[in-house]
Design an enzyme around this catalytic site. Structure first.
Site, mmCIF file in Angstrom:
data_model
loop_
_atom_site.group_PDB
_atom_site.id
_atom_site.type_symbol
_atom_site.label_atom_id
_atom_site.label_comp_id
_atom_site.label_asym_id
_atom_site.label_seq_id
_atom_site.Cartn_x
_atom_site.Cartn_y
_atom_site.Cartn_z
ATOM 1 N N ASP A 14 0.843 -1.016 0.068
ATOM 2 C CA ASP A 14 -0.045 -0.128 -0.069
ATOM 3 C C ASP A 14 0.818 1.256 -0.007
ATOM 4 O O ASP A 14 0.766 2.067 -0.751
ATOM 5 C CB ASP A 14 -0.875 0.083 0.993
ATOM 6 C CG ASP A 14 -1.948 -0.836 1.004
ATOM 7 O OD1 ASP A 14 -2.551 -1.237 -0.191
ATOM 8 O OD2 ASP A 14 -2.600 -1.567 2.154
ATOM 9 N N ARG A 94 2.230 5.256 17.389
ATOM 10 C CA ARG A 94 1.830 6.306 16.213
ATOM 11 C C ARG A 94 1.986 7.611 16.640
ATOM 12 O O ARG A 94 2.623 8.293 15.863
ATOM 13 C CB ARG A 94 0.231 6.086 16.180
ATOM 14 C CG ARG A 94 -0.135 4.604 15.337
ATOM 15 C CD ARG A 94 0.671 4.215 14.245
ATOM 16 N NE ARG A 94 0.011 3.220 13.476
ATOM 17 C CZ ARG A 94 0.924 2.096 13.287
ATOM 18 N NH1 ARG A 94 2.164 2.244 13.545
ATOM 19 N NH2 ARG A 94 0.423 1.344 12.482
ATOM 20 N N ASP A 123 -5.620 4.038 13.432
ATOM 21 C CA ASP A 123 -4.442 4.618 13.076
ATOM 22 C C ASP A 123 -4.547 5.868 12.474
ATOM 23 O O ASP A 123 -3.892 6.951 12.822
ATOM 24 C CB ASP A 123 -3.639 3.659 12.305
ATOM 25 C CG ASP A 123 -2.909 2.457 13.128
ATOM 26 O OD1 ASP A 123 -2.911 2.710 14.517
ATOM 27 O OD2 ASP A 123 -2.817 1.512 12.744
ATOM 28 N N SER A 174 -3.738 -8.787 7.877
ATOM 29 C CA SER A 174 -3.053 -7.499 8.214
ATOM 30 C C SER A 174 -2.235 -7.335 9.425
ATOM 31 O O SER A 174 -2.822 -7.657 10.587
ATOM 32 C CB SER A 174 -3.796 -6.328 8.170
ATOM 33 O OG SER A 174 -3.685 -5.143 8.688
HETATM 34 N N1 ARG Z 1 -6.404 -2.539 16.907
HETATM 35 C C1 ARG Z 1 -5.241 -2.052 17.146
HETATM 36 C C2 ARG Z 1 -5.336 -0.582 17.375
HETATM 37 O O1 ARG Z 1 -6.044 0.035 16.911
HETATM 38 C C3 ARG Z 1 -4.188 -2.615 16.242
HETATM 39 C C4 ARG Z 1 -4.101 -1.953 14.818
HETATM 40 C C5 ARG Z 1 -3.307 -2.668 13.889
HETATM 41 N N2 ARG Z 1 -2.922 -1.544 12.855
HETATM 42 C C6 ARG Z 1 -2.755 -1.788 11.571
HETATM 43 N N3 ARG Z 1 -2.582 -0.909 10.960
HETATM 44 N N4 ARG Z 1 -2.774 -2.961 11.379
HETATM 45 O O2 ARG Z 1 -4.175 0.044 18.025
#
Ligand code: ARG
Length: 416
Positions: A14, A94, A123, A174
């Site tokens: 991506d 993040r 995110d 993912s």
């Molecule tokens: N659900 C978790 C969170 O919001 C993990 C997210 C994983 N992120 C990703 N881009 N695959 O922190």
């Protein structure tokens, strides 16, 4: 010369497609920024791929120590767990990425920041809110949120533009990794009834492959920060890496969480967080020895608030500062050693000691050496129970037959 954009770049499909897409759609020069938060990757190869795909410059930053010192260990001191389950690995990484992206934008004279988040996740919230907070003048571009391409279309786009499509693109999952844990989503995991297949787990062994003998370890803390492993002083990065490995071998740290996202979706998340699981337990064991009952109870509420603000993308907030000040203050005497047993998917605290422990053997013992004044108990209990006794006599027992009926809840009135 075109304006520049800093793109948070993982090296995956991506964000690689995003390099080309941003050039075509916005006519910007793309500078990629790849941030190492312990997501073990071949960073030289990632950099090369970025340049080959058309980035004018590819930056790689090792942020592991920053991540541990400024994000992971403060969250550990708080005992932050989102909804009581998720140690917040991705969520903690993040804001660090935001800070580094904003710094890079200033350094490179970029006018925009781009990231690969979709419009369904947390995110994007964490990135966008963070960027808007630290640098409101930067434009935010989120290609995956804007382009509306399916997985197939993304692959076709990549092929048409000569972007190598990695074999891992066939993986149905993912994945996001950092030192504090691995998050796995998608594929069969979207069925909340389906047990996660063994192939989603790469950090933790399945219980039929874990050792038949336990491993005992000792973790030393100073003011709430882990500083040693089996009496050997270790920096935070090393310590967390070591624990991920050893606890992972014992199958510790698998989490299966139906989680409430910021954007209103319930999602099924699988995590592997061996070090986080061990350290959170060890840290709480040491707090149990060194904090008062009232401190422990109040701190639990703070932990919930702190976990929520991290999860919800509000790291750069006054509330964070306020809560952090409280949390730090509580850690003054959280120094000592915790002994843990790792075995068959579980980690148990089996011993703890602290120079400023509030555990007092003279008060606790039932053996000789007892210093507790038992004769003071009756008077204390008399006053402690006085309000309950008074209320029972005046109200609860006044017009009912016997005390047993106290056990039954009052019948609700019938709806008319
Ligand atoms: N659900 C978790 C969170 O919001 C993990 C997210 C994983 N992120 C990703 N881009 N695959 O922190």
């Amino acid at each position: 010369m075109a304006d520049k954009v800093i793109l948070a770049y993982s090296g995956g499909l991506d964000t690689s497609v995003a390099i080309k897409w941003i050039q075509e759609k916005y006519g910007l020069d793309v500078i990629t920024l790849t941030i190492d938060v312990g997501n073990e990757r071949d960073f030289a190869a990632v950099k090369e791929k970025a340049l080959k795909t058309g980035a004018i410059k590819a930056l790689v930053v090792d942020a592991k120590q920053l991540f541990i010192d400024y994000f992971v260990f403060p969250a550990l001191q708080a005992n932050a767990l989102y909804e009581g389950q998720y140690p917040l690995a991705t969520a903690l990484s993040r804001p660090l990425m935001v800070k580094l992206m904003v710094d890079a934008a200033a350094e490179e004279g970029a006018t925009a920041i781009a990231h690969g988040c979709t419009g369904k996740g947390n995110d994007q919230v964490r990135f966008d809110v963070g960027i808007k907070t630290l640098a409101p003048n930067l434009k935010i571009i989120a290609p995956a949120r804007e382009w509306g391409m399916t997985r197939e279309e993304t692959i076709t786009y990549a092929e048409q533009h000569g972007i190598p499509v990695p074999i891992t693109v066939n993986s149905p999952y993912s994945i996001d990794e950092c030192l504090w844990g691995k998050a796995i989503e998608c594929g069969i995991l979207e069925d909340p009834w389906a047990e996660p297949p063994e192939d989603v787990f790469t950090w933790t062994k399945s219980l039929d492959k874990t050792p038949d003998k336990p491993t005992y370890i000792e973790i030393g803390f100073e003011k709430g920060t882990p500083t040693s492993y089996d009496s050997e002083v270790m920096n935070g990065v090393e310590l967390v890496q070591t624990l991920n490995e050893i606890a992972g071998k014992h199958g510790i740290g698998r989490i299966d969480h139906i989680e409430n996202r910021v954007v209103g979706i319930k999602s099924r998340e699988i995590y592997e967080a061996p070090a986080a699981t061990v350290l959170l337990q060890a840290h709480q064991a040491l707090e149990a020895m060194t904090l008062s009952k009232d401190q422990l109870r109040f701190k639990q509420k703070v932990a919930t608030e702190y976990a929520d603000l991290i999860y919800n993308g509000l790291w750069f907030s006054a509330l964070n500062r306020d809560l952090s000040a409280y949390i730090l203050s509580t850690q003054r005497f959280v120094t000592g050693t915790v002994r843990m047993k790792l075995f068959k998917g579980h980690t148990n605290v089996v011993g703890r000691r602290a120079p400023k422990s509030l555990y007092n053997l003279g008060l606790a013992t039932y053996d000789k050496g007892d210093q507790f004044d038992q004769s003071a108990a009756a008077g204390f209990i008399h006053l402690w129970g006085l309000p309950a006794q008074t209320q029972a006599q005046t109200q609860l027992l006044a017009d009912i037959e016997g005390p047993l009926s106290l056990l039954a809840p009052e019948e609700p009135e019938e709806e008319p």
